[in-house]
Design a protein around this motif. Sequence first.
Motif, PDB file in Angstrom:
ATOM      1  N   PRO A  43       0.830  -1.212   0.000  1.00 60.53           N
ATOM      2  CA  PRO A  43       0.000   0.000   0.000  1.00 60.53           C
ATOM      3  C   PRO A  43       0.863   1.259   0.000  1.00 60.53           C
ATOM      4  CG  PRO A  43       0.011  -1.059   2.169  1.00 60.53           C
ATOM      5  CD  PRO A  43       0.677  -1.997   1.231  1.00 60.53           C
ATOM      6  N   GLY A  44       0.456   2.222  -0.794  1.00 60.65           N
ATOM      7  CA  GLY A  44       1.185   3.485  -0.846  1.00 60.65           C
ATOM      8  C   GLY A  44       2.407   3.466  -1.730  1.00 60.65           C
ATOM      9  N   ARG A  45       2.662   2.360  -2.405  1.00 59.80           N
ATOM     10  CA  ARG A  45       3.823   2.273  -3.289  1.00 59.80           C
ATOM     11  C   ARG A  45       3.344   2.087  -4.726  1.00 59.80           C
ATOM     12  NH1 ARG A  45       7.441   4.588  -0.356  1.00 59.80           N
ATOM     13  NH2 ARG A  45       7.747   3.607   1.660  1.00 59.80           N
ATOM     14  N   ASP A  46       4.186   2.466  -5.669  1.00 56.21           N
ATOM     15  CA  ASP A  46       3.881   2.226  -7.075  1.00 56.21           C
ATOM     16  C   ASP A  46       5.148   1.802  -7.801  1.00 56.21           C
ATOM     17  OD1 ASP A  46       5.339   4.569  -7.911  1.00 56.21           O
ATOM     18  OD2 ASP A  46       3.608   5.778  -7.340  1.00 56.21           O
ATOM     19  N   ILE A  47       4.975   1.468  -9.061  1.00 58.21           N
ATOM     20  CA  ILE A  47       6.082   0.927  -9.832  1.00 58.21           C
ATOM     21  C   ILE A  47       7.182   1.964 -10.039  1.00 58.21           C
ATOM     22  CG2 ILE A  47       5.280   1.510 -12.146  1.00 58.21           C
ATOM     23  CD1 ILE A  47       6.630  -1.913 -10.961  1.00 58.21           C
ATOM     24  N   GLY A  48       6.829   3.255  -9.941  1.00 56.47           N
ATOM     25  CA  GLY A  48       7.842   4.294 -10.076  1.00 56.47           C
ATOM     26  C   GLY A  48       8.857   4.269  -8.950  1.00 56.47           C
ATOM     27  N   ASP A  49       8.420   3.814  -7.765  1.00 62.60           N
ATOM     28  CA  ASP A  49       9.351   3.728  -6.631  1.00 62.60           C
ATOM     29  C   ASP A  49      10.446   2.686  -6.866  1.00 62.60           C
ATOM     30  OD1 ASP A  49       8.037   5.660  -5.162  1.00 62.60           O
ATOM     31  OD2 ASP A  49       6.671   4.218  -4.230  1.00 62.60           O
ATOM     32  N   VAL A  50      10.152   1.708  -7.715  1.00 66.69           N
ATOM     33  CA  VAL A  50      11.110   0.630  -7.962  1.00 66.69           C
ATOM     34  C   VAL A  50      12.398   1.177  -8.562  1.00 66.69           C
ATOM     35  CG1 VAL A  50      11.540  -1.487  -9.251  1.00 66.69           C
ATOM     36  CG2 VAL A  50       9.298  -1.084  -8.227  1.00 66.69           C
ATOM     37  N   ALA A  51      12.260   2.020  -9.596  1.00 67.73           N
ATOM     38  CA  ALA A  51      13.440   2.570 -10.265  1.00 67.73           C
ATOM     39  C   ALA A  51      14.271   3.417  -9.309  1.00 67.73           C
ATOM     40  CB  ALA A  51      13.016   3.400 -11.472  1.00 67.73           C
ATOM     41  N   ILE A  52      13.604   4.201  -8.456  1.00 65.38           N
ATOM     42  CA  ILE A  52      14.330   5.050  -7.509  1.00 65.38           C
ATOM     43  C   ILE A  52      15.078   4.197  -6.493  1.00 65.38           C
ATOM     44  CG2 ILE A  52      14.090   6.849  -5.750  1.00 65.38           C
ATOM     45  CD1 ILE A  52      11.573   7.773  -7.234  1.00 65.38           C
ATOM     46  N   PHE A  53      14.392   3.202  -5.943  1.00 66.61           N
ATOM     47  CA  PHE A  53      14.987   2.330  -4.925  1.00 66.61           C
ATOM     48  C   PHE A  53      16.173   1.557  -5.518  1.00 66.61           C
ATOM     49  CE2 PHE A  53      15.194  -1.348  -2.067  1.00 66.61           C
ATOM     50  CZ  PHE A  53      15.035  -0.742  -0.827  1.00 66.61           C
ATOM     51  N   ALA A  54      15.962   0.946  -6.679  1.00 64.24           N
ATOM     52  CA  ALA A  54      17.030   0.169  -7.315  1.00 64.24           C
ATOM     53  C   ALA A  54      18.193   1.068  -7.721  1.00 64.24           C
ATOM     54  CB  ALA A  54      16.491  -0.570  -8.536  1.00 64.24           C
ATOM     55  N   GLY A  55      17.889   2.265  -8.199  1.00 62.00           N
ATOM     56  CA  GLY A  55      18.942   3.189  -8.598  1.00 62.00           C
ATOM     57  C   GLY A  55      19.791   3.639  -7.427  1.00 62.00           C
ATOM     58  N   LEU A  56      19.152   3.886  -6.285  1.00 64.04           N
ATOM     59  CA  LEU A  56      19.899   4.285  -5.085  1.00 64.04           C
ATOM     60  C   LEU A  56      20.860   3.177  -4.658  1.00 64.04           C
ATOM     61  CD1 LEU A  56      17.165   6.056  -2.914  1.00 64.04           C
ATOM     62  CD2 LEU A  56      19.257   7.095  -3.823  1.00 64.04           C
ATOM     63  N   ILE A  57      20.382   1.947  -4.642  1.00 64.20           N
ATOM     64  CA  ILE A  57      21.241   0.832  -4.232  1.00 64.20           C
ATOM     65  C   ILE A  57      22.398   0.659  -5.214  1.00 64.20           C
ATOM     66  CG2 ILE A  57      21.348  -1.667  -3.909  1.00 64.20           C
ATOM     67  CD1 ILE A  57      18.538  -1.565  -2.785  1.00 64.20           C
ATOM     68  N   ALA A  58      22.093   0.671  -6.503  1.00 62.43           N
ATOM     69  CA  ALA A  58      23.149   0.495  -7.512  1.00 62.43           C
ATOM     70  C   ALA A  58      24.191   1.606  -7.411  1.00 62.43           C
ATOM     71  CB  ALA A  58      22.536   0.466  -8.909  1.00 62.43           C
ATOM     72  N   GLY A  59      23.721   2.833  -7.206  1.00 65.93           N
ATOM     73  CA  GLY A  59      24.652   3.945  -7.104  1.00 65.93           C
ATOM     74  C   GLY A  59      25.546   3.860  -5.884  1.00 65.93           C
ATOM     75  N   LEU A  60      24.999   3.406  -4.772  1.00 68.42           N
ATOM     76  CA  LEU A  60      25.780   3.294  -3.536  1.00 68.42           C
ATOM     77  C   LEU A  60      26.711   2.086  -3.554  1.00 68.42           C
ATOM     78  CD1 LEU A  60      22.998   4.213  -0.927  1.00 68.42           C
ATOM     79  CD2 LEU A  60      24.982   5.614  -1.553  1.00 68.42           C
ATOM     80  N   GLU A  61      26.355   1.059  -4.325  1.00 72.00           N
ATOM     81  CA  GLU A  61      27.213  -0.133  -4.377  1.00 72.00           C
ATOM     82  C   GLU A  61      28.578   0.159  -4.988  1.00 72.00           C
ATOM     83  OE1 GLU A  61      24.063  -3.883  -4.741  1.00 72.00           O
ATOM     84  OE2 GLU A  61      24.956  -2.999  -6.540  1.00 72.00           O
ATOM     85  N   VAL A  62      28.632   1.088  -5.924  1.00 73.55           N
ATOM     86  CA  VAL A  62      29.888   1.357  -6.628  1.00 73.55           C
ATOM     87  C   VAL A  62      30.985   1.833  -5.677  1.00 73.55           C
ATOM     88  CG1 VAL A  62      30.988   2.787  -8.386  1.00 73.55           C
ATOM     89  CG2 VAL A  62      28.768   1.740  -8.843  1.00 73.55           C
ATOM     90  N   PRO A  63      30.763   2.880  -4.841  1.00 74.57           N
ATOM     91  CA  PRO A  63      31.837   3.263  -3.909  1.00 74.57           C
ATOM     92  C   PRO A  63      32.162   2.176  -2.890  1.00 74.57           C
ATOM     93  CG  PRO A  63      29.833   4.529  -3.469  1.00 74.57           C
ATOM     94  CD  PRO A  63      29.624   3.825  -4.764  1.00 74.57           C
ATOM     95  N   VAL A  64      31.176   1.342  -2.545  1.00 70.63           N
ATOM     96  CA  VAL A  64      31.462   0.227  -1.624  1.00 70.63           C
ATOM     97  C   VAL A  64      32.444  -0.739  -2.276  1.00 70.63           C
ATOM     98  CG1 VAL A  64      30.482  -1.780  -0.438  1.00 70.63           C
ATOM     99  CG2 VAL A  64      29.269   0.399  -0.394  1.00 70.63           C
ATOM    100  N   MET A  65      32.205  -1.084  -3.536  1.00 66.82           N
ATOM    101  CA  MET A  65      33.107  -1.993  -4.236  1.00 66.82           C
ATOM    102  C   MET A  65      34.505  -1.390  -4.367  1.00 66.82           C
ATOM    103  SD  MET A  65      30.682  -3.493  -7.287  1.00 66.82           S
ATOM    104  CE  MET A  65      29.183  -4.410  -6.938  1.00 66.82           C
ATOM    105  N   LEU A  66      34.564  -0.099  -4.607  1.00 65.01           N
ATOM    106  CA  LEU A  66      35.859   0.555  -4.737  1.00 65.01           C
ATOM    107  C   LEU A  66      36.611   0.619  -3.415  1.00 65.01           C
ATOM    108  CD1 LEU A  66      34.971   3.520  -7.129  1.00 65.01           C
ATOM    109  CD2 LEU A  66      36.110   1.372  -7.696  1.00 65.01           C
ATOM    110  N   SER A  67      35.909   0.401  -2.305  1.00 68.33           N
ATOM    111  CA  SER A  67      36.531   0.474  -0.974  1.00 68.33           C
ATOM    112  C   SER A  67      36.979  -0.875  -0.453  1.00 68.33           C
ATOM    113  CB  SER A  67      35.547   1.102   0.020  1.00 68.33           C
ATOM    114  OG  SER A  67      35.150   2.385  -0.375  1.00 68.33           O
ATOM    115  N   MET A  68      36.896  -1.930  -1.271  1.00 60.38           N
ATOM    116  CA  MET A  68      37.241  -3.262  -0.793  1.00 60.38           C
ATOM    117  C   MET A  68      38.690  -3.361  -0.310  1.00 60.38           C
ATOM    118  SD  MET A  68      34.625  -5.192  -0.675  1.00 60.38           S
ATOM    119  CE  MET A  68      33.859  -3.679  -0.145  1.00 60.38           C
TER     120      MET A  68
END
Length: 405
Positions: free
Chosen positions: A250-275
Amino acid sequence: MFKPLILIWRDPALRMAAAAVMLVGCLAATMTPYQSLIAIRLFGLSDSAYALVLAVASAVAVAGSVGIGILTDQTAQRRAIAAWSAGLGIFGALLVLALPGKVSFVLAHALVLPLASSVFGQIFALARLASQRFAAADRDGIMAAVRALFALPFIVVLPLWSVAFDAGAGLLTIYAVLAALGLVLVRLLTAHWPRAGALAAETRSGLSLSASLAEMGRPAVLVRVALTGAIGSGVFMYMVILGLAFDAAPGRDIGDVAIFAGLIAGLEVPVMLSMGLLLARMGRLQAILLGAACYAGFLFAFPALLPTPWVWLLTIPAAVGGGIVLSLPIAYVQDLMGTRAGAGGALLAVQKVASDTLCAALFAVATWVAGYGLAAVLAGVAMLAAAFALILLDRPQLSKNPGPA
């Protein structure tokens, strides 16, 4: 954080591998989100027929990756084989573009493109060979940085396709772009891949096909590959349930998916670079356990927090855990084959099949019993159990060599 990128930039072979893996990332970001839509909505395949295509594609990809990995170790002719693999990707894209329909889609996506996907493992095999001249403490950081560069295009390419489709581009445009990207990749591989014998770490295996298969099929190897696959299954489960869970909440739509997935993908990159920084403070397997714990925590909390604003905070543990479990197991699996980089790269395909298979089984059980929330929880449990099992399995080696390598 930037040391691995500096090392990659200064080494011609690693620089080429980094550019190639970014192109493969562009190919994946272009095709993966829309493949099911093309199959079912555009060409009219049934759900069961598309599932069969995926199953055949998985088997072909594994067989092709293993066979090509053994061949490259036997001959050390990695440049030509990688270029031919990438060329198959061009052929598969042009096949669908020239003869759009069910038959061309099935041929391309069940046979041709899965064989072409072996270039991913070959590029990582090259990166591993090239990284051998660096200190052991730097190698995992280099491989993690190369994996981060595979993820980077997803942040850029997906929004570009959104704009293109809004402007009226058709789904078949994807295949034209795939063919163009494939041409660039082939040109890069043929022009800049190190020639045979150019890398000091590169040697011919001297093993026959049967001997190579026997070596890769040792229980000690397969168990570890399966466990790393189980650790990665949580990430695949997230990809499966994300859109479904957001659409049902409830209260969510398919547009939230792209934002949520994009945030995770964007944050994963500096994490990988910090290994490299992380591995300076703990061993590789301990770091993998940390990543599994972070990601499992995200999966455990996701169903409960999905309807609330707090769900956006989960992008942080998801990115931290995902950045670790998507990068460090690559070097771990490749190291199982010692100096046979091609076979080590081929095992990455086996690892992915293990992840996909476990994810599918857990998803089927969870949705039959309860729903998407249980699927997330079961995947988190599987990740933690596999990480602890890996630690216990390698405990004798850890006591002898506690360093990050």
